[in-house]
Design an enzyme around this catalytic site. Structure first.
Site, PDB file in Angstrom:
ATOM      1  N   LYS A 136       0.415  -1.103   0.030  1.00  0.00           N
ATOM      2  CA  LYS A 136      -0.247   0.133  -0.366  1.00  0.00           C
ATOM      3  C   LYS A 136       0.917   1.393   0.071  1.00  0.00           C
ATOM      4  CE  LYS A 136      -1.907   2.039   3.491  1.00  0.00           C
ATOM      5  NZ  LYS A 136      -2.093   2.068   4.507  1.00  0.00           N
ATOM      6  N   ASP A 154      -6.411   0.727   1.289  1.00  0.00           N
ATOM      7  CA  ASP A 154      -6.350   0.264   2.679  1.00  0.00           C
ATOM      8  C   ASP A 154      -7.572   0.327   3.257  1.00  0.00           C
ATOM      9  OD1 ASP A 154      -8.380   2.821   1.859  1.00  0.00           O
ATOM     10  OD2 ASP A 154      -7.051   4.532   3.455  1.00  0.00           O
TER      11      ASP A 154
END
Length: 229
Positions: A136, A154
């Site tokens: 991420k 997320d």
């Protein structure tokens, strides 16, 4: 050019929205914020990497407060190494997991100096080698600093993608690949920012603000909320 998803489409859950509906979602979100940016404060790719790594299990607001004075002193890996782990730790002690994060900041700074000439690499494979940098974080850096149309999934994006039905998935990797598959090229660069902001401020976790949602009529969420008088 956008990279092709690494997971075959046949292995991904089927979206509950068609491509026209998904395009409409992005158009609505685009109208609210045509060119969104991360809410983390940074001055260059290095400070962005550090800020995003520090943001794990912490708020952007909290990270910005902690890094204001830190980045004023150290905006390169060389300067950060000169400060040392103890000083870094003192600057970021207001955010969660600050001891481990301080250690990772020093380690990633050392690796950048030793292996990359002090320059933040512009590809995911090298970025995820850095301590404290996961998929991420790498995707955020590639998108924000290098203008690549990545999808940094997320908890907010995971929630929005599943609730709306635009890109369901059982984990963040599935959602990432599904979103890459269904997001039109014209929206790809800013897509993950639009979805994060929508999840952060409208499609919130406990009680989504469906009554004030630009995409409520398209969204497939079955428990839409109404405004309280």
């Amino acid at each position: 050019m956008r990279a092709k998803p690494e997971v075959l489409a046949k292995n991904l859950p089927r979206p509950r929205l068609n491509r026209a509906q998904i395009s409409d979602i992005y158009r609505h979100l685009q109208s609210l914020d045509p060119a969104p940016r991360t809410e983390l404060n940074y001055s260059n790719p290095y400070t962005l990497v550090v800020a995003v790594a520090l943001s794990a299990q912490s708020t952007d607001v909290g990270v910005n407060k902690a890094t204001k004075a830190l980045f004023a002193k150290a905006d390169t890996p060389q300067k950060m190494l000169a400060l040392g782990e103890d000083v870094v730790r003192d600057h970021i002690k207001t955010i969660g997991l600050y001891r481990n994060k301080a250690a990772n900041v020093i380690k990633l700074s050392q690796m950048l100096v030793d292996d990359f000439g002090g320059i933040v690499p512009g590809n995911r494979d090298d970025l995820i080698k850095l301590p404290g940098v996961g998929r991420k974080t790498a995707n955020v850096v590639l998108n924000e600093a290098f203008g690549q149309p990545t999808m940094a999934v997320d908890t907010h994006i995971f929630r929005v993608a599943n609730r709306t039905g635009m890109a369901p998935g059982k984990d963040v990797v599935q959602v990432e690949h599904n979103l890459l598959r269904v997001t039109p090229d014209e929206f790809a660069l800013h897509a993950h920012h639009w979805l994060i902001l929508h999840g952060r401020y409208t499609c919130v976790a406990r009680t989504p603000k469906c009554f004030n949602c630009a995409i409520s009529e398209i969204c497939k969420y079955s428990k839409k909320t109404k405004a309280v008088d």
